[in-house]
Design a protein around this motif. Structure first.
Motif, PDB file in Angstrom:
ATOM      1  N   TYR A  21       4.510   7.470   9.861  1.00 36.91           N
ATOM      2  CA  TYR A  21       4.570   6.867   8.532  1.00 36.91           C
ATOM      3  C   TYR A  21       3.766   7.714   7.562  1.00 36.91           C
ATOM      4  O   TYR A  21       2.623   8.075   7.871  1.00 36.91           O
ATOM      5  CB  TYR A  21       3.988   5.446   8.546  1.00 36.91           C
ATOM      6  N   ARG A  46       0.828  12.206   7.543  1.00 36.35           N
ATOM      7  CA  ARG A  46       1.477  11.105   8.261  1.00 36.35           C
ATOM      8  C   ARG A  46       0.537  10.466   9.274  1.00 36.35           C
ATOM      9  O   ARG A  46      -0.222  11.158   9.955  1.00 36.35           O
ATOM     10  CB  ARG A  46       2.713  11.608   9.006  1.00 36.35           C
ATOM     11  N   ALA A  47       0.642   9.152   9.408  1.00 36.64           N
ATOM     12  CA  ALA A  47      -0.003   8.418  10.496  1.00 36.64           C
ATOM     13  C   ALA A  47       0.984   8.417  11.659  1.00 36.64           C
ATOM     14  O   ALA A  47       2.195   8.257  11.464  1.00 36.64           O
ATOM     15  CB  ALA A  47      -0.322   7.003  10.076  1.00 36.64           C
ATOM     16  N   THR A  84       1.222   8.575   4.655  1.00 37.07           N
ATOM     17  CA  THR A  84       0.065   7.913   4.038  1.00 37.07           C
ATOM     18  C   THR A  84       0.056   8.277   2.551  1.00 37.07           C
ATOM     19  O   THR A  84       0.807   9.148   2.123  1.00 37.07           O
ATOM     20  CB  THR A  84      -1.250   8.385   4.695  1.00 37.07           C
ATOM     21  N   PRO A  85      -0.790   7.639   1.761  1.00 33.65           N
ATOM     22  CA  PRO A  85      -0.885   8.002   0.342  1.00 33.65           C
ATOM     23  C   PRO A  85      -1.518   9.385   0.107  1.00 33.65           C
ATOM     24  O   PRO A  85      -1.453   9.905  -1.009  1.00 33.65           O
ATOM     25  CB  PRO A  85      -1.775   6.914  -0.252  1.00 33.65           C
ATOM     26  N   ARG A 143       9.772   6.635   6.936  1.00 35.95           N
ATOM     27  CA  ARG A 143       9.289   6.561   8.314  1.00 35.95           C
ATOM     28  C   ARG A 143      10.186   7.381   9.216  1.00 35.95           C
ATOM     29  O   ARG A 143      11.325   7.684   8.880  1.00 35.95           O
ATOM     30  CB  ARG A 143       9.222   5.124   8.791  1.00 35.95           C
ATOM     31  N   ILE A 151      -2.889  11.666  13.435  1.00 35.42           N
ATOM     32  CA  ILE A 151      -2.372  12.124  12.144  1.00 35.42           C
ATOM     33  C   ILE A 151      -1.515  13.368  12.353  1.00 35.42           C
ATOM     34  O   ILE A 151      -1.680  14.093  13.333  1.00 35.42           O
ATOM     35  CB  ILE A 151      -3.509  12.427  11.136  1.00 35.42           C
TER      36      ILE A 151
END
Length: 147
Positions: free
Chosen positions: A68, A80-81, A70-71, A29, A110
């Motif tokens: 954060y 990333r979010a 993401t997969p 993060r 995003i």
């Protein structure tokens, strides 16, 4: 009303900002937070008679962003979010000038990490924001690039 037909306004300003910045970057993060005070003195010069004046533009703002992974993987990097919060208090001549004393926003979006393929624009971000304050609210979509 004569100003609307060929009138002009020229202005200059001088001032600055003082900012405290917090950054905490880890692979799982990233957190950013900023506290900023801005003070800019504005004055008109060589303007039409109807629009002469001055203003002391002051504001105090707090802004925070969290990212954060993401997969999902795009361009060999995780997508990333992004989550954002911001609040600005208008001070001095700005206080109440537009019908409100403060403005807040909350946003999500995003972020694409392009550092593996494009060293110039390392990140590209799209964020949807909702802004609100006394007597005002609205939405926006922002596109940003880090370089």
């Amino acid at each position: 009303m004569q100003f609307l037909n060929g009138g002009r306004m020229n202005a200059y300003g001088a001032g600055g900002s003082l900012m405290l910045d917090y950054e905490d970057y880890k692979p799982e993060r990233e957190y950013d937070a900023e506290l900023r005070y801005t003070n800019i003195s504005l004055n008109t010069f060589d303007s039409s008679t109807a629009v002469q004046g001055s203003a002391n533009s002051q504001s105090l703002g707090l802004w925070a962003r969290a990212r954060y992974p993401t997969p999902l993987t795009v361009l060999d990097r995780p997508l990333r979010a992004v989550f954002e919060l911001a609040h600005t208090e208008f001070l001095g001549d700005l206080r109440g000038a537009l019908g409100f004393n403060s403005l807040s926003s909350i946003g999500t979006g995003i972020e694409l990490d392009r550092s593996a393929s494009d060293p110039i624009f390392s990140r590209v971000r799209v964020v949807f924001r909702y802004q609100f304050g006394q007597n005002v609210h609205g939405t926006s979509i922002g596109l940003a690039a880090s370089f």
